[in-house]
Design a protein around this motif. Structure first.
Motif, PDB file in Angstrom:
ATOM      1  N   GLY A 106       0.798  -1.221   0.000  1.00 21.97           N
ATOM      2  CA  GLY A 106       0.000   0.000   0.000  1.00 21.97           C
ATOM      3  C   GLY A 106       0.829   1.269   0.000  1.00 21.97           C
ATOM      4  O   GLY A 106       0.293   2.366   0.086  1.00 21.97           O
ATOM      5  N   ALA A 107       2.155   1.127  -0.078  1.00 19.56           N
ATOM      6  CA  ALA A 107       3.041   2.291  -0.031  1.00 19.56           C
ATOM      7  C   ALA A 107       3.937   2.400  -1.263  1.00 19.56           C
ATOM      8  O   ALA A 107       4.853   3.212  -1.289  1.00 19.56           O
ATOM      9  CB  ALA A 107       3.893   2.219   1.223  1.00 19.56           C
ATOM     10  N   GLY A 108       3.686   1.578  -2.283  1.00 17.74           N
ATOM     11  CA  GLY A 108       4.467   1.644  -3.507  1.00 17.74           C
ATOM     12  C   GLY A 108       5.861   1.053  -3.400  1.00 17.74           C
ATOM     13  O   GLY A 108       6.726   1.350  -4.208  1.00 17.74           O
ATOM     14  N   ALA A 130       3.585  -5.341  -5.984  1.00 19.87           N
ATOM     15  CA  ALA A 130       2.511  -6.313  -6.215  1.00 19.87           C
ATOM     16  C   ALA A 130       1.347  -5.727  -7.015  1.00 19.87           C
ATOM     17  O   ALA A 130       0.607  -6.465  -7.654  1.00 19.87           O
ATOM     18  CB  ALA A 130       1.995  -6.846  -4.878  1.00 19.87           C
ATOM     19  N   CYS A 131       1.212  -4.421  -6.991  1.00 22.75           N
ATOM     20  CA  CYS A 131       0.062  -3.772  -7.619  1.00 22.75           C
ATOM     21  C   CYS A 131       0.376  -3.157  -8.979  1.00 22.75           C
ATOM     22  O   CYS A 131      -0.431  -2.397  -9.524  1.00 22.75           O
ATOM     23  CB  CYS A 131      -0.472  -2.691  -6.685  1.00 22.75           C
ATOM     24  N   VAL A 132       1.512  -3.486  -9.560  1.00 20.93           N
ATOM     25  CA  VAL A 132       1.928  -2.862 -10.823  1.00 20.93           C
ATOM     26  C   VAL A 132       0.967  -3.197 -11.958  1.00 20.93           C
ATOM     27  O   VAL A 132       0.567  -4.347 -12.149  1.00 20.93           O
ATOM     28  CB  VAL A 132       3.365  -3.269 -11.190  1.00 20.93           C
ATOM     29  N   VAL A 133       0.600  -2.149 -12.692  1.00 20.25           N
ATOM     30  CA  VAL A 133      -0.179  -2.256 -13.926  1.00 20.25           C
ATOM     31  C   VAL A 133       0.509  -1.362 -14.960  1.00 20.25           C
ATOM     32  O   VAL A 133       1.396  -0.572 -14.608  1.00 20.25           O
ATOM     33  CB  VAL A 133      -1.648  -1.808 -13.749  1.00 20.25           C
ATOM     34  N   LEU A 168      -0.544   3.855  -5.741  1.00 18.34           N
ATOM     35  CA  LEU A 168      -0.128   5.256  -5.622  1.00 18.34           C
ATOM     36  C   LEU A 168      -0.799   6.171  -6.636  1.00 18.34           C
ATOM     37  O   LEU A 168      -0.675   7.387  -6.537  1.00 18.34           O
ATOM     38  CB  LEU A 168       1.392   5.362  -5.795  1.00 18.34           C
ATOM     39  N   VAL A 169      -1.506   5.607  -7.612  1.00 17.21           N
ATOM     40  CA  VAL A 169      -2.168   6.389  -8.665  1.00 17.21           C
ATOM     41  C   VAL A 169      -3.641   6.522  -8.323  1.00 17.21           C
ATOM     42  O   VAL A 169      -4.314   5.517  -8.087  1.00 17.21           O
ATOM     43  CB  VAL A 169      -1.999   5.706 -10.039  1.00 17.21           C
ATOM     44  N   THR A 170      -4.137   7.736  -8.286  1.00 13.48           N
ATOM     45  CA  THR A 170      -5.558   7.928  -8.005  1.00 13.48           C
ATOM     46  C   THR A 170      -6.384   7.645  -9.252  1.00 13.48           C
ATOM     47  O   THR A 170      -5.887   7.726 -10.381  1.00 13.48           O
ATOM     48  CB  THR A 170      -5.862   9.360  -7.537  1.00 13.48           C
ATOM     49  N   LEU A 171      -7.628   7.348  -9.025  1.00 11.97           N
ATOM     50  CA  LEU A 171      -8.561   7.123 -10.124  1.00 11.97           C
ATOM     51  C   LEU A 171      -8.629   8.368 -11.000  1.00 11.97           C
ATOM     52  O   LEU A 171      -8.627   8.278 -12.227  1.00 11.97           O
ATOM     53  CB  LEU A 171      -9.932   6.757  -9.555  1.00 11.97           C
TER      54      LEU A 171
END
Length: 88
Positions: A39-41, A45-48, A59-62
């Motif tokens: 949750g802190a970049g 794990a969350c890379v797109v 880290l990127v907002t909608l």
């Protein structure tokens, strides 16, 4: 409502503009291949891919992703034949 293209499909997400892209993908679009890690970049794990560049979706907002082209692990191939999908 924020409009973007996810895995080649135009979508509209109704969520707060400051919602992390990660949660919009997982909770609103049910694309759970993008994982929550730290949750802190820090972990990745969350890379797109956002307009062809690798970004940490926690880290990127909608709002920042509005109008962009997002590719998640689900979008790499329709039949899960992409090597990354098979490795995951």
């Amino acid at each position: 409502m924020v409009k973007l293209k996810v895995n080649g499909k135009a979508v509209a997400v109704t969520a707060e503009p400051d919602t992390p892209l990660l949660w919009a993908l997982r909770e609103h679009l049910e694309l759970t291949g993008t994982k929550y890690g730290c949750g802190a970049g820090l972990c990745g794990a969350c890379v797109v891919h956002l307009d062809g560049k690798a970004v940490k979706s926690c880290l990127v907002t909608l709002e920042a992703a509005s109008g962009s082209d997002v590719t998640t692990i689900e979008g790499l191939s329709a039949d899960a034949s992409h090597p990354l999908q098979q490795a995951w």
